[in-house]
Scaffold this motif. Structure first.
Motif, PDB file in Angstrom:
ATOM      1  N   MET A  56     -17.090   2.145  -2.250  1.00  9.02           N
ATOM      2  CA  MET A  56     -16.784   2.889  -1.046  1.00  9.02           C
ATOM      3  C   MET A  56     -18.161   3.666  -0.828  1.00  9.02           C
ATOM      4  O   MET A  56     -18.636   3.709   0.589  1.00  9.02           O
ATOM      5  CB  MET A  56     -15.890   4.059  -1.568  1.00  9.02           C
ATOM      6  CG  MET A  56     -15.932   5.263  -0.291  1.00  9.02           C
ATOM      7  SD  MET A  56     -14.290   6.382  -0.303  1.00  9.02           S
ATOM      8  CE  MET A  56     -14.846   7.126  -2.139  1.00  9.02           C
ATOM      9  N   ALA A  57     -19.056   4.036  -1.637  1.00  9.41           N
ATOM     10  CA  ALA A  57     -20.256   4.776  -1.635  1.00  9.41           C
ATOM     11  C   ALA A  57     -21.239   3.929  -0.756  1.00  9.41           C
ATOM     12  O   ALA A  57     -22.080   4.277   0.013  1.00  9.41           O
ATOM     13  CB  ALA A  57     -20.875   5.085  -2.819  1.00  9.41           C
ATOM     14  N   ARG A  58     -21.179   2.521  -1.083  1.00 13.71           N
ATOM     15  CA  ARG A  58     -21.913   1.557   0.005  1.00 13.71           C
ATOM     16  C   ARG A  58     -21.771   1.691   1.284  1.00 13.71           C
ATOM     17  O   ARG A  58     -22.664   1.580   1.941  1.00 13.71           O
ATOM     18  CB  ARG A  58     -21.945   0.104  -0.881  1.00 13.71           C
ATOM     19  CG  ARG A  58     -22.702  -0.614  -0.207  1.00 13.71           C
ATOM     20  CD  ARG A  58     -22.718  -2.152  -1.037  1.00 13.71           C
ATOM     21  NE  ARG A  58     -23.977  -2.954  -0.838  1.00 13.71           N
ATOM     22  CZ  ARG A  58     -24.128  -4.176  -1.278  1.00 13.71           C
ATOM     23  NH1 ARG A  58     -23.442  -4.747  -2.128  1.00 13.71           N
ATOM     24  NH2 ARG A  58     -25.264  -4.833  -0.780  1.00 13.71           N
ATOM     25  N   VAL A  59     -20.613   1.568   1.455  1.00 13.18           N
ATOM     26  CA  VAL A  59     -20.128   1.495   2.988  1.00 13.18           C
ATOM     27  C   VAL A  59     -20.549   2.937   3.643  1.00 13.18           C
ATOM     28  O   VAL A  59     -20.621   2.965   4.777  1.00 13.18           O
ATOM     29  CB  VAL A  59     -18.675   1.308   3.031  1.00 13.18           C
ATOM     30  CG1 VAL A  59     -18.078   1.518   4.496  1.00 13.18           C
ATOM     31  CG2 VAL A  59     -18.198   0.137   2.528  1.00 13.18           C
ATOM     32  N   ILE A  60     -20.154   4.193   2.941  1.00 13.11           N
ATOM     33  CA  ILE A  60     -20.720   5.439   3.316  1.00 13.11           C
ATOM     34  C   ILE A  60     -22.121   5.290   3.827  1.00 13.11           C
ATOM     35  O   ILE A  60     -22.592   5.981   4.677  1.00 13.11           O
ATOM     36  CB  ILE A  60     -20.260   6.458   2.333  1.00 13.11           C
ATOM     37  CG1 ILE A  60     -18.680   6.583   2.185  1.00 13.11           C
ATOM     38  CG2 ILE A  60     -20.949   7.792   2.582  1.00 13.11           C
ATOM     39  CD1 ILE A  60     -18.087   7.526   1.203  1.00 13.11           C
ATOM     40  N   LYS A  61     -22.880   4.867   2.823  1.00 10.75           N
ATOM     41  CA  LYS A  61     -24.453   4.956   3.085  1.00 10.75           C
ATOM     42  C   LYS A  61     -24.666   3.979   4.213  1.00 10.75           C
ATOM     43  O   LYS A  61     -25.804   4.429   5.095  1.00 10.75           O
ATOM     44  CB  LYS A  61     -25.105   4.302   1.818  1.00 10.75           C
ATOM     45  CG  LYS A  61     -26.494   3.946   1.710  1.00 10.75           C
ATOM     46  CD  LYS A  61     -27.007   5.382   1.791  1.00 10.75           C
ATOM     47  CE  LYS A  61     -28.637   5.451   1.710  1.00 10.75           C
ATOM     48  NZ  LYS A  61     -29.473   6.764   1.548  1.00 10.75           N
ATOM     49  N   SER A  62     -23.941   3.184   4.479  1.00  5.80           N
ATOM     50  CA  SER A  62     -24.270   2.083   5.623  1.00  5.80           C
ATOM     51  C   SER A  62     -24.007   2.833   6.918  1.00  5.80           C
ATOM     52  O   SER A  62     -24.700   2.277   8.272  1.00  5.80           O
ATOM     53  CB  SER A  62     -23.427   0.883   5.783  1.00  5.80           C
ATOM     54  OG  SER A  62     -22.007   1.156   6.009  1.00  5.80           O
ATOM     55  N   MET A  63     -23.281   3.970   6.826  1.00  2.00           N
ATOM     56  CA  MET A  63     -22.858   4.692   8.344  1.00  2.00           C
ATOM     57  C   MET A  63     -24.199   5.906   8.184  1.00  2.00           C
ATOM     58  O   MET A  63     -23.883   6.941   9.265  1.00  2.00           O
ATOM     59  CB  MET A  63     -21.405   5.184   8.186  1.00  2.00           C
ATOM     60  CG  MET A  63     -20.315   4.210   8.117  1.00  2.00           C
ATOM     61  SD  MET A  63     -18.795   4.996   8.098  1.00  2.00           S
ATOM     62  CE  MET A  63     -17.969   3.354   7.928  1.00  2.00           C
TER      63      MET A  63
ATOM     64  N   SER B 192     -21.709   7.285  -9.631  1.00  2.00           N
ATOM     65  CA  SER B 192     -21.085   6.207  -8.479  1.00  2.00           C
ATOM     66  C   SER B 192     -21.611   6.221  -7.181  1.00  2.00           C
ATOM     67  O   SER B 192     -21.955   5.427  -6.289  1.00  2.00           O
ATOM     68  CB  SER B 192     -19.633   6.239  -8.631  1.00  2.00           C
ATOM     69  OG  SER B 192     -18.910   5.804  -9.713  1.00  2.00           O
ATOM     70  N   LEU B 193     -21.898   7.726  -6.685  1.00  2.00           N
ATOM     71  CA  LEU B 193     -22.479   7.861  -5.439  1.00  2.00           C
ATOM     72  C   LEU B 193     -23.919   7.871  -5.490  1.00  2.00           C
ATOM     73  O   LEU B 193     -24.472   7.280  -4.383  1.00  2.00           O
ATOM     74  CB  LEU B 193     -21.927   9.394  -4.911  1.00  2.00           C
ATOM     75  CG  LEU B 193     -20.576   9.433  -4.707  1.00  2.00           C
ATOM     76  CD1 LEU B 193     -20.414  11.120  -4.563  1.00  2.00           C
ATOM     77  CD2 LEU B 193     -19.952   8.835  -3.544  1.00  2.00           C
ATOM     78  N   ALA B 194     -24.682   8.384  -6.601  1.00  2.00           N
ATOM     79  CA  ALA B 194     -26.249   8.052  -6.717  1.00  2.00           C
ATOM     80  C   ALA B 194     -26.514   6.716  -6.542  1.00  2.00           C
ATOM     81  O   ALA B 194     -27.840   6.556  -6.147  1.00  2.00           O
ATOM     82  CB  ALA B 194     -26.632   9.087  -7.688  1.00  2.00           C
ATOM     83  N   ALA B 195     -25.866   5.933  -7.005  1.00  2.00           N
ATOM     84  CA  ALA B 195     -26.222   4.610  -6.901  1.00  2.00           C
ATOM     85  C   ALA B 195     -26.564   4.038  -5.428  1.00  2.00           C
ATOM     86  O   ALA B 195     -27.466   2.779  -5.679  1.00  2.00           O
ATOM     87  CB  ALA B 195     -24.980   3.753  -7.486  1.00  2.00           C
TER      88      ALA B 195
END
Length: 409
Positions: A333-340, A392-395
């Motif tokens: 999920m974090a990867r998608v959040i970052k993309s936004m 997980s988020l900091a990744a």
């Protein structure tokens, strides 16, 4: 979220160690992809990888006191920094608007006895160039990770993640939550002590739903401090639904202006993750519709989850099965959040431990043992839920904030 790697008590030449520290710091650049900074002299090296959330333009680190005698490398957020700054009006010349700069002012005036004045999440190191002394501290709950280690020569290291110390240090230790360490004696000192830990001190307390509501709303509101786009993690469960609803309540106005200015990013985005058909996704959508967030469902397949496990373990730095299982969807999920373009999210960690929300708490034989189990669970959060949420988020370069674990709440 940022990352720090520091070396003190140098047993090799600084110019020889500096390239090594830069390489160590690079291993945690995912935590702070926005800027890299380093300070070095003959006796200390401090590297910082920055995720810019407050004062993106001028708050790069390491930070210095006005006389350049104190150097700070910090990972974290000080939620009450504006209140703390007031005591230094006319006494301290702040160089930036960074929330972390107040740490330098506090240390310069009060020495080591200032940490409990701060409400925030942090792991930081201060170096006194004049006295060749260092000071290290970690937040009350261990929301921000911090580790220390020694290499074969005896040089002392501090780092935000284990991977920065791997292959360099022959001995590595966890820096305990709620403690600080000064080079004057090298001892861990517990700075966070609360009387509610002892059942006898709270057994006669009266429950006040209104007080809990007011305290949680205040915690969420102060944690909305941000100069960049932010969002909320929404699983559809009670904990994240409550924090998301409160965030939505305050999202229209800028917290830093005492609600006098319109928010820079007034549209609140919420995120949920799950397999196709997951009940969590359906519940989260219902809550999002009710509170009015811009909601994003992130779906993944079992195979995608399995494919990610190796990366998840590398990033969260644990082999605990339950933590890996719960970290995998959060990592995806974090990867998608970052993309936004979102750089900070609120999450609901800590509520089950504080309120006894796990199913087995129903079997507590009495109030005393119920209370003692909540305290035991809270003490271990830094190894499980806090570790999962943070790493997980900091990744993907996202900061996670946890209002239920707010120091004042």
């Amino acid at each position: 979220m940022c990352g720090i790697v520091c070396a003190f008590d140098l047993k090799q030449k600084s110019e020889d160690l500096r390239p090594q520290i830069l390489e160590m710091s690079k291993t945690i650049r995912h935590r702070g992809p926005d800027w890299s900074g380093i300070y070095s002299d003959d006796k200390a090296i401090m590297a910082h990888e920055r995720l810019a959330i407050v004062d993106p333009a001028s708050g790069k680190q390491p930070l210095f006191s006005p006389d350049k005698k104190l150097v700070l490398a910090a990972n974290g957020e000080i939620y009450n920094h504006r209140e703390l700054r007031k005591q230094f009006e006319g006494k301290y010349d702040f160089q930036t608007q960074s929330d972390c700069e107040v740490i330098l002012a506090l240390y310069q005036e009060k020495g080591v006895d200032f940490v409990d004045e701060m409400n925030g999440i942090f792991g930081f190191a201060i170096y006194d160039t004049e006295k060749d002394e260092y000071f290290i501290a970690r937040d009350h709950m261990g929301i921000i990770p911090l580790y220390i280690g020694w290499d074969q020569n005896g040089t002392f290291y501090v780092a935000s993640e284990l991977k920065a110390l791997e292959g360099i240090c022959t001995k590595i230790e966890l820096f305990p939550p709620g403690h600080y360490m000064s080079s004057k004696d090298g001892e861990f000192v517990k700075w966070w002590n609360r009387d509610w830990r002892d059942y006898d001190n709270v057994k006669d307390n009266k429950t006040s739903i209104a007080k809990v509501k007011d305290a949680l709303e205040a915690a969420v509101k102060r944690q909305l401090m941000s100069d960049v786009p932010y969002g909320v993690l929404l699983s559809g469960g009670l904990d994240s639904s409550v924090t998301s609803a409160i965030a939505k309540k305050y999202a229209q106005l800028r917290v830093e202006s005492d609600d006098k200015q319109a928010a820079w990013y007034p549209q609140l985005h919420s995120f949920s993750v799950g397999l196709d058909g997951s009940p969590d996704l359906a519940a989260a959508q219902k809550v999002a519709d009710h509170i009015g967030t811009v909601h994003h469902e992130i779906k993944f397949t079992i195979q995608e989850g399995l494919d990610a496990i190796k990366d998840v373990i590398y990033n969260i730095e644990t082999y605990d099965i339950t933590t890996i299982r719960s970290s995998t969807p959060m990592y995806l999920m974090a990867r998608v959040i970052k993309s936004m373009g979102i750089k900070m999210v609120l999450s609901g960690e800590g509520a089950d431990e504080i309120f006894g929300g796990y199913l087995y708490f129903h079997k507590a034989p009495n109030a005393k043992e119920f209370h003692e189990e909540t305290v035991r669970k809270i003490d271990k959060l830094h190894m499980y839920d806090c570790l999962r949420a943070n790493k997980s988020l900091a990744a993907w370069g996202i900061e996670g904030r946890v209002p239920f674990l707010d120091k004042e709440f």
